[in-house]
Motif scaffolding. Structure first.
Motif, PDB file in Angstrom:
ATOM      1  N   GLU A  45      29.268  33.963  86.066  1.00  0.00           N
ATOM      2  CA  GLU A  45      28.583  32.800  85.636  1.00  0.00           C
ATOM      3  C   GLU A  45      28.289  31.779  84.476  1.00  0.00           C
ATOM      4  O   GLU A  45      28.735  32.824  83.086  1.00  0.00           O
ATOM      5  N   CYS A  46      28.523  30.602  84.363  1.00  0.00           N
ATOM      6  CA  CYS A  46      29.179  30.082  82.540  1.00  0.00           C
ATOM      7  C   CYS A  46      27.791  30.061  81.033  1.00  0.00           C
ATOM      8  O   CYS A  46      26.811  30.703  81.995  1.00  0.00           O
ATOM      9  N   CYS A  47      28.951  30.368  80.334  1.00  0.00           N
ATOM     10  CA  CYS A  47      27.679  31.171  79.529  1.00  0.00           C
ATOM     11  C   CYS A  47      27.144  30.300  78.650  1.00  0.00           C
ATOM     12  O   CYS A  47      26.638  29.496  77.692  1.00  0.00           O
ATOM     13  N   GLY A  48      27.489  28.444  79.049  1.00  0.00           N
ATOM     14  CA  GLY A  48      27.280  27.160  78.623  1.00  0.00           C
ATOM     15  C   GLY A  48      27.607  26.633  77.656  1.00  0.00           C
ATOM     16  O   GLY A  48      27.418  25.922  76.726  1.00  0.00           O
ATOM     17  N   PHE A  49      29.046  27.233  77.028  1.00  0.00           N
ATOM     18  CA  PHE A  49      29.905  26.776  76.043  1.00  0.00           C
ATOM     19  C   PHE A  49      30.452  25.193  76.955  1.00  0.00           C
ATOM     20  O   PHE A  49      29.829  24.389  76.245  1.00  0.00           O
ATOM     21  N   GLY A  50      31.599  25.764  77.529  1.00  0.00           N
ATOM     22  CA  GLY A  50      32.031  24.337  78.165  1.00  0.00           C
ATOM     23  C   GLY A  50      33.029  23.030  77.617  1.00  0.00           C
ATOM     24  O   GLY A  50      32.338  22.460  77.279  1.00  0.00           O
ATOM     25  N   GLY A  51      33.184  23.880  76.465  1.00  0.00           N
ATOM     26  CA  GLY A  51      33.619  22.605  75.290  1.00  0.00           C
ATOM     27  C   GLY A  51      32.857  21.753  74.966  1.00  0.00           C
ATOM     28  O   GLY A  51      31.570  22.115  74.497  1.00  0.00           O
ATOM     29  N   THR A  52      32.843  20.981  75.097  1.00  0.00           N
ATOM     30  CA  THR A  52      32.149  19.415  74.413  1.00  0.00           C
ATOM     31  C   THR A  52      30.692  19.742  74.736  1.00  0.00           C
ATOM     32  O   THR A  52      29.888  18.942  74.864  1.00  0.00           O
ATOM     33  N   PHE A  53      31.100  20.109  76.276  1.00  0.00           N
ATOM     34  CA  PHE A  53      29.527  20.221  77.100  1.00  0.00           C
ATOM     35  C   PHE A  53      28.807  20.721  75.630  1.00  0.00           C
ATOM     36  O   PHE A  53      27.734  20.431  76.053  1.00  0.00           O
ATOM     37  N   ALA A  54      28.878  21.956  75.214  1.00  0.00           N
ATOM     38  CA  ALA A  54      27.307  22.399  74.447  1.00  0.00           C
ATOM     39  C   ALA A  54      27.849  21.071  72.940  1.00  0.00           C
ATOM     40  O   ALA A  54      26.172  21.472  72.335  1.00  0.00           O
ATOM     41  N   VAL A  55      28.258  20.459  73.143  1.00  0.00           N
ATOM     42  CA  VAL A  55      27.432  19.214  72.173  1.00  0.00           C
ATOM     43  C   VAL A  55      27.004  18.465  72.775  1.00  0.00           C
ATOM     44  O   VAL A  55      25.910  17.371  72.741  1.00  0.00           O
ATOM     45  N   ASP A  56      27.335  17.798  73.347  1.00  0.00           N
ATOM     46  CA  ASP A  56      26.800  16.598  74.378  1.00  0.00           C
ATOM     47  C   ASP A  56      25.326  17.604  75.067  1.00  0.00           C
ATOM     48  O   ASP A  56      24.217  16.411  75.521  1.00  0.00           O
ATOM     49  N   GLU A  57      25.510  18.002  75.921  1.00  0.00           N
ATOM     50  CA  GLU A  57      23.833  19.034  76.571  1.00  0.00           C
ATOM     51  C   GLU A  57      24.072  20.569  75.322  1.00  0.00           C
ATOM     52  O   GLU A  57      23.472  21.384  76.274  1.00  0.00           O
ATOM     53  N   GLY A  58      23.497  19.913  74.458  1.00  0.00           N
ATOM     54  CA  GLY A  58      23.223  21.255  73.354  1.00  0.00           C
ATOM     55  C   GLY A  58      21.613  22.116  74.085  1.00  0.00           C
ATOM     56  O   GLY A  58      21.822  23.354  74.318  1.00  0.00           O
ATOM     57  N   VAL A  71      21.038  22.194  77.014  1.00  0.00           N
ATOM     58  CA  VAL A  71      21.012  23.030  78.762  1.00  0.00           C
ATOM     59  C   VAL A  71      22.390  24.444  77.894  1.00  0.00           C
ATOM     60  O   VAL A  71      22.044  25.761  78.832  1.00  0.00           O
ATOM     61  N   SER A  72      23.062  24.509  77.029  1.00  0.00           N
ATOM     62  CA  SER A  72      23.791  24.905  76.536  1.00  0.00           C
ATOM     63  C   SER A  72      23.848  26.013  76.233  1.00  0.00           C
ATOM     64  O   SER A  72      23.747  27.302  76.361  1.00  0.00           O
ATOM     65  N   ALA A  73      22.473  25.702  75.422  1.00  0.00           N
ATOM     66  CA  ALA A  73      21.979  26.850  74.544  1.00  0.00           C
ATOM     67  C   ALA A  73      21.042  27.774  75.494  1.00  0.00           C
ATOM     68  O   ALA A  73      21.001  29.248  75.125  1.00  0.00           O
ATOM     69  N   LYS A  74      20.206  27.311  76.347  1.00  0.00           N
ATOM     70  CA  LYS A  74      19.286  27.860  77.804  1.00  0.00           C
ATOM     71  C   LYS A  74      20.353  28.786  78.429  1.00  0.00           C
ATOM     72  O   LYS A  74      20.523  30.350  78.090  1.00  0.00           O
ATOM     73  N   MET A  75      21.929  28.196  78.644  1.00  0.00           N
ATOM     74  CA  MET A  75      22.863  29.229  79.453  1.00  0.00           C
ATOM     75  C   MET A  75      23.364  30.747  79.139  1.00  0.00           C
ATOM     76  O   MET A  75      23.371  31.533  78.787  1.00  0.00           O
ATOM     77  N   GLY A  76      23.274  30.111  77.589  1.00  0.00           N
ATOM     78  CA  GLY A  76      23.922  30.842  76.784  1.00  0.00           C
ATOM     79  C   GLY A  76      22.520  32.000  76.000  1.00  0.00           C
ATOM     80  O   GLY A  76      23.585  33.322  76.324  1.00  0.00           O
ATOM     81  N   LYS A  77      21.427  31.781  75.655  1.00  0.00           N
ATOM     82  CA  LYS A  77      21.061  32.612  75.360  1.00  0.00           C
ATOM     83  C   LYS A  77      20.910  34.170  77.378  1.00  0.00           C
ATOM     84  O   LYS A  77      20.450  35.025  77.131  1.00  0.00           O
ATOM     85  N   LEU A  80      32.555  33.147  70.864  1.00  0.00           N
ATOM     86  CA  LEU A  80      31.865  32.148  69.674  1.00  0.00           C
ATOM     87  C   LEU A  80      30.454  31.929  69.802  1.00  0.00           C
ATOM     88  O   LEU A  80      29.622  32.198  69.570  1.00  0.00           O
ATOM     89  N   HIS A  81      30.075  30.842  71.480  1.00  0.00           N
ATOM     90  CA  HIS A  81      29.032  31.118  71.760  1.00  0.00           C
ATOM     91  C   HIS A  81      28.162  32.522  71.919  1.00  0.00           C
ATOM     92  O   HIS A  81      26.650  31.734  71.640  1.00  0.00           O
ATOM     93  N   LEU A  82      28.624  33.322  72.645  1.00  0.00           N
ATOM     94  CA  LEU A  82      27.380  34.227  72.399  1.00  0.00           C
ATOM     95  C   LEU A  82      27.337  34.989  71.684  1.00  0.00           C
ATOM     96  O   LEU A  82      26.195  35.853  71.344  1.00  0.00           O
TER      97      LEU A  82
END
Length: 247
Positions: A177-190, A192-198, A221-223
């Motif tokens: 399952e994706c860690c949530g980083f997803g390139g600029t996804f982590a910027v545009d959907e911060g 959601v990205s953070a919850k996925m990473g956590k 780096l995200h993790l």
């Protein structure tokens, strides 16, 4: 073999130890390693955001750094950057010279599994590791069979690491399952990205492993940020660092 290193800007600026480990392990294996000058971003941040005109000049500068370089392979320790480079080179330059570069591009794990396998490891790595199977590597470079795909299973990442004495390879729940980083996804959907990473960081820590080991520095780096913020008892390591420590 003569290998040209492709070191993406993210690795150069934020994880230089990964570049050093990649160089050291390839040289320990007897390869001649060179670092062509003039390398820059693969253009992924721009193309992820739909800014193709802005990506063109950056992409072509990177491509030109490798055109005409005499080598047997171009090896990169970052799966998502390698995928972006391949796609962007195809998009912006259809010349035979560009195709010659594309044909030599390999992600580090791919190279060590498919082209120049490591014959033996001299040192043990007596630790439990939890593998981070990042999206670009398994779904676009075929480093492992993704969970949604039916049929025979394979895992090049595990196959390379499993040769090391003492290593115990584990996986988090929902292993790919994706860690949530997803390139600029982590910027545009911060958020959601953070919850996925956590969630992903907690899943890795729940394995009881000492290290999260992966092949994509951006995901690591995200993790790492999520691990440190939650004070979880686990650390990140790039696969190059683990392999280099065992050689």
């Amino acid at each position: 073999m003569k290998i040209a290193l492709f070191i993406p800007c993210l690795v150069n600026q934020m994880m230089p130890d990964v570049a050093i480990a990649t160089l050291e392990l390839l040289e320990k294996l007897g390869h001649q390693v060179i670092l062509p000058e003039g390398q820059t971003c693969c253009g992924q941040p721009m193309t992820n955001s739909g800014c193709f005109d802005a990506a063109r000049s950056t992409t072509l500068k990177l491509l030109n750094a490798f055109k005409g370089v005499e080598c047997d392979a171009i090896v990169c320790p970052a799966a998502s950057c390698l995928v972006a480079a391949k796609e962007n080179f195809h998009e912006f330059d259809s010349s035979p010279e560009a195709q010659a570069v594309i044909d030599k591009l390999y992600e580090l794990t791919e190279f060590l599994h498919d082209i120049a396998p490591i014959p033996v490891f001299r040192k043990p790595f007596a630790h439990k590791i939890s593998l981070q199977l990042s999206c670009h590597g398994i779904r676009m470079l075929s480093l492992a069979t993704p969970s949604e795909q039916m049929g025979p299973r394979f895992n090049k990442v595990e196959a390379v690491l499993a040769k090391i004495a003492g290593i115990e390879i584990l996986y988090p729940d929902r292993r790919d399952e994706c860690c949530g980083f997803g390139g600029t996804f982590a910027v545009d959907e911060g958020a959601v990205s953070a919850k996925m990473g956590k969630d992903k960081a907690q899943a890795h820590a729940a394995t009881g492993a000492k290290y999260v080991v992966g092949f994509d520095p951006s995901c690591l780096l995200h993790l790492d940020g999520m691990i440190r913020r939650q004070q979880l008892p686990i650390e990140i390591r790039h696969i190059a660092q683990v392999l280099n420590a065992a050689l």
